[in-house]
Design an enzyme around this catalytic site. Sequence first.
Site, PDB file in Angstrom:
ATOM      1  N   ASN A 123      -9.347   1.535   9.469  1.00  0.00           N
ATOM      2  CA  ASN A 123      -8.631   1.161  10.690  1.00  0.00           C
ATOM      3  C   ASN A 123      -9.252   1.839  11.901  1.00  0.00           C
ATOM      4  O   ASN A 123      -9.839   1.200  12.764  1.00  0.00           O
ATOM      5  CB  ASN A 123      -7.144   1.535  10.551  1.00  0.00           C
ATOM      6  CG  ASN A 123      -6.294   0.999  11.697  1.00  0.00           C
ATOM      7  OD1 ASN A 123      -6.779   0.594  12.740  1.00  0.00           O
ATOM      8  ND2 ASN A 123      -4.999   0.990  11.515  1.00  0.00           N
ATOM      9  N   THR A 124      -9.194   3.187  11.922  1.00  0.00           N
ATOM     10  CA  THR A 124      -9.635   3.916  13.100  1.00  0.00           C
ATOM     11  C   THR A 124     -11.101   3.659  13.448  1.00  0.00           C
ATOM     12  O   THR A 124     -11.447   3.554  14.632  1.00  0.00           O
ATOM     13  CB  THR A 124      -9.426   5.429  12.893  1.00  0.00           C
ATOM     14  OG1 THR A 124      -8.072   5.644  12.506  1.00  0.00           O
ATOM     15  CG2 THR A 124      -9.702   6.214  14.162  1.00  0.00           C
ATOM     16  N   LYS A 147       0.865  -1.180   0.000  1.00  0.00           N
ATOM     17  CA  LYS A 147       0.000   0.000   0.000  1.00  0.00           C
ATOM     18  C   LYS A 147       0.902   1.230   0.000  1.00  0.00           C
ATOM     19  O   LYS A 147       1.621   1.492   0.961  1.00  0.00           O
ATOM     20  CB  LYS A 147      -0.908   0.013   1.238  1.00  0.00           C
ATOM     21  CG  LYS A 147      -1.659   1.329   1.378  1.00  0.00           C
ATOM     22  CD  LYS A 147      -2.544   1.395   2.608  1.00  0.00           C
ATOM     23  CE  LYS A 147      -2.916   2.842   2.907  1.00  0.00           C
ATOM     24  NZ  LYS A 147      -3.772   2.963   4.083  1.00  0.00           N
ATOM     25  N   ALA A 181      -9.895   5.407   4.002  1.00  0.00           N
ATOM     26  CA  ALA A 181      -9.859   6.536   4.931  1.00  0.00           C
ATOM     27  C   ALA A 181     -11.157   7.326   4.930  1.00  0.00           C
ATOM     28  O   ALA A 181     -11.741   7.604   3.881  1.00  0.00           O
ATOM     29  CB  ALA A 181      -8.718   7.508   4.635  1.00  0.00           C
ATOM     30  N   GLY A 182     -11.596   7.657   6.135  1.00  0.00           N
ATOM     31  CA  GLY A 182     -12.722   8.565   6.310  1.00  0.00           C
ATOM     32  C   GLY A 182     -13.970   7.941   6.885  1.00  0.00           C
ATOM     33  O   GLY A 182     -14.845   8.647   7.383  1.00  0.00           O
ATOM     34  N   GLY A 226      -8.653   8.932   9.620  1.00  0.00           N
ATOM     35  CA  GLY A 226      -8.968   8.959  11.050  1.00  0.00           C
ATOM     36  C   GLY A 226     -10.043   9.955  11.436  1.00  0.00           C
ATOM     37  O   GLY A 226     -10.356  10.088  12.623  1.00  0.00           O
TER      38      GLY A 226
END
Lengths: 90, 266
Positions: B217-218, B108, B195-196, B169
């Site tokens: 992830n977050t 990645k 992301a987001g 995040g």
Amino acid sequence: MARATSIDRSRPGQPPGRCRYNGRMQITLNGHPHDCGQSATVTQLLHQAGYAGRRVAVEINHEIVPRSLHDGHELREGDRVEIVHAIGGG
Amino acid sequence: MNIKTFDSTDPLIIAGKSYGSRLLTGTGKYKDLDETRRATQAAGAEIVTAAIRRVNLGQDPNAPSLLDALPPNEFTLLPNTAGCYNAVDAVRTCKLARELLDGHKLVKLEVLGDERTLFPDVVETLKAAEQLVADGFDVMVYTSDDPILARKLEEIGCVAVMPLAAPIGSGLGIQNRYNLLEIIENAKVPIIVDAGVGTASDAAIAMELGCDGVLMNTAIAGAKDPVLMAHAMKLAIEAGRAAFRAGRIPRKRFASASSPIDGTIG
């Protein structure tokens, strides 16, 4: 006792692999000064650091040193060595 | 009728390899490796990201590592270049990852622009992508939601293009659905929102738009109960994908009765 601060790394004409101070070889390991003793291969360095047999990757002076060459690769005075592993990340 | 949403007729194919799960997960920010593993399993993720970092000299080298918790023979590791702010560092990191993972080619790529936004530096990203593809890597690339840039990254030879839906995040959800749609409709490689996402409905929206997958992830690791949120995300990805394949009704401005008009009493 060898100390990093007492070494003149800029001294020209020094053949690689030779010790410059008190028989000790200094490298930079993961950004910090490191004393390798009289001489060392990558395998010996990993052993010293406790990472023998662990899944790590080694880079010296921005070049990957493949695992198959660790035994034979002699470190040189002033080498910048990185030992990395995988950790959690996104 | 037993309808499988993750069946063999609808795999996610990246660089020639088929995956049943369209939820890709990060492995950062968890309490410990046990939680990492339990959340990853609850998510049903097959592709998991990892960061490449210096070993901590002086700490116990025999402490359990990420690769003990998520062994490379069970999961497809996706080493990232997180924390890299230029192409040189990103390429270096990928080479270290390839050595670390015994010749593993899938990476990645993310080259960040600044710490405040964590938006990608697209100029450096393009440079790094070119070098990595030329060097034989299979590059999944984190990028902005710019359709032109997504096309260029595909043309370079990236195996998946991964636009952000909102800042890393941030949990703001899908902020750019028309840009994402444009990217999806023009792509021949998988488009994965990276992301987001903040909660399950965000993941479902991404999938309903036609994204091929979501990487997060977050949203999972930062939830009060990460394992339960991982499960929720798995369901949302499945639901969103099924809805996309089913084909939603068009939006109309006025009502349309669900019951027949004929035969009403009175």
